[in-house]
Design a protein around this motif. Sequence first.
Motif, PDB file in Angstrom:
ATOM      1  N   GLN A  10      47.967  43.126  36.015  1.00 15.83           N
ATOM      2  CA  GLN A  10      48.774  43.379  34.821  1.00 15.83           C
ATOM      3  C   GLN A  10      48.808  44.883  34.552  1.00 15.83           C
ATOM      4  OE1 GLN A  10      47.144  41.823  31.165  1.00 15.83           O
ATOM      5  NE2 GLN A  10      48.972  42.324  29.969  1.00 15.83           N
ATOM      6  N   VAL A  11      50.005  45.444  34.389  1.00 17.01           N
ATOM      7  CA  VAL A  11      50.176  46.864  34.040  1.00 17.01           C
ATOM      8  C   VAL A  11      50.287  46.950  32.526  1.00 17.01           C
ATOM      9  CG1 VAL A  11      51.623  48.908  34.250  1.00 17.01           C
ATOM     10  CG2 VAL A  11      51.259  47.423  36.230  1.00 17.01           C
ATOM     11  N   ARG A  63      37.736  44.964  33.612  1.00 19.95           N
ATOM     12  CA  ARG A  63      38.037  45.960  32.585  1.00 19.95           C
ATOM     13  C   ARG A  63      39.361  46.667  32.891  1.00 19.95           C
ATOM     14  NH1 ARG A  63      32.558  49.345  32.844  1.00 19.95           N
ATOM     15  NH2 ARG A  63      33.093  49.058  35.054  1.00 19.95           N
ATOM     16  N   ILE A  64      39.853  47.409  31.895  1.00 27.08           N
ATOM     17  CA  ILE A  64      41.084  48.188  32.091  1.00 27.08           C
ATOM     18  C   ILE A  64      40.756  49.396  32.961  1.00 27.08           C
ATOM     19  CG2 ILE A  64      42.863  49.552  30.944  1.00 27.08           C
ATOM     20  CD1 ILE A  64      42.578  47.747  28.525  1.00 27.08           C
ATOM     21  N   GLN A  77      30.463  39.761  30.984  1.00 31.97           N
ATOM     22  CA  GLN A  77      31.763  39.846  30.309  1.00 31.97           C
ATOM     23  C   GLN A  77      32.685  40.894  30.922  1.00 31.97           C
ATOM     24  OE1 GLN A  77      28.831  40.431  29.021  1.00 31.97           O
ATOM     25  NE2 GLN A  77      28.778  42.303  27.784  1.00 31.97           N
ATOM     26  N   ARG A  78      32.191  41.758  31.773  1.00 24.23           N
ATOM     27  CA  ARG A  78      33.008  42.807  32.386  1.00 24.23           C
ATOM     28  C   ARG A  78      33.530  42.397  33.754  1.00 24.23           C
ATOM     29  NH1 ARG A  78      28.528  47.285  32.531  1.00 24.23           N
ATOM     30  NH2 ARG A  78      27.461  45.401  33.281  1.00 24.23           N
ATOM     31  N   ARG A  80      44.825  46.250  34.915  1.00 25.64           N
ATOM     32  CA  ARG A  80      43.628  45.416  35.072  1.00 25.64           C
ATOM     33  C   ARG A  80      43.967  44.179  35.898  1.00 25.64           C
ATOM     34  NH1 ARG A  80      43.034  40.953  31.777  1.00 25.64           N
ATOM     35  NH2 ARG A  80      44.623  40.657  30.160  1.00 25.64           N
ATOM     36  N   ILE A  81      42.937  43.585  36.454  1.00 24.45           N
ATOM     37  CA  ILE A  81      43.114  42.358  37.253  1.00 24.45           C
ATOM     38  C   ILE A  81      43.326  41.199  36.288  1.00 24.45           C
ATOM     39  CG2 ILE A  81      42.052  40.818  38.929  1.00 24.45           C
ATOM     40  CD1 ILE A  81      40.384  43.220  39.893  1.00 24.45           C
TER      41      ILE A  81
END
Length: 292
Positions: free
Chosen positions: A162-163, A65-66, A28-29, A94-95
């Motif tokens: 995404q920022v 993850r963030i 999940q990570r 995060r991607i």
Amino acid sequence: MKMNIVNVLMGAAAALIFLSLTMFVVDQRQSAIVLQLGEMVEVKTVPGLYFKIPLIQNVRYFDSRILTMDSTEPERYITAEKKNVMVDAFVKWRIDDVKQYYITVGGDEVRAKTRLMQTVNSVMREEFGRRTINDVVSGERDKIMEILRQKADADARKIGVQVLDVRLKRVDFPTEISESVYRRMDAERKRVANELRATGNADSEKIRADADRQREETLADAYRDAQKLKGDGDAKAAAIYAAAFGRNPEFYSFYRSMDAYTQSFKNKSDVMVLDPSSTFFKYLKSSNDVGK
């Protein structure tokens, strides 16, 4: 028989090895990209067990993850007043699109961070150049951070990132300016303290003068009342003496003479030099005449 067992074990081992080469797990990570001879053929973003062609296909994993990108040193920016400020900031990202992330930056996190940092720095220089020091320190700080996030996110989407947030941890003056500002602040505080101290001393003197005035007024009123009472007493005493003298002048004269004798000869060391014919000895002489 033994050879059959050995062959079976070898076959089982080969099968396990083959299965291990064909299976891979995405948790999940993570997100994963399946590459075939260097070409991207599939993207896995849902956690689970997947299969690939051994030796031909390989898998690259990416952290979903963030992540935090923190500046190592504060950056210098110029405000609308042409004043330098030192800004310490960090970015949460995060991607978001693994495929785009791999295509644009080759899946290299260092390249992605460099691109993000360049974007954030460019937007910060633009926004700080439009605002005063007061705006960037406190007045519009939240607004600036939201604008930074929006603009950085819009550019970061081009590389599949995404920022989530851009935060200004600290906005301060450069060291050479800070010392000058602190000196001015210290001088200003001392000036205010001196003004307050002078005002306090003036109020103290005023209160002390008012208290002294009230004290003098109280003493004067008390002295006036005392003198009035004393005058009234003396007047009453004089009236009593006058009344007594009017009734029996001889007795009054005798009484006064006895009182004078008592006060004059109160101590054995008292000495008086008087003429024997003085009226002071009138009643002493009269007593001697009576004794004779």
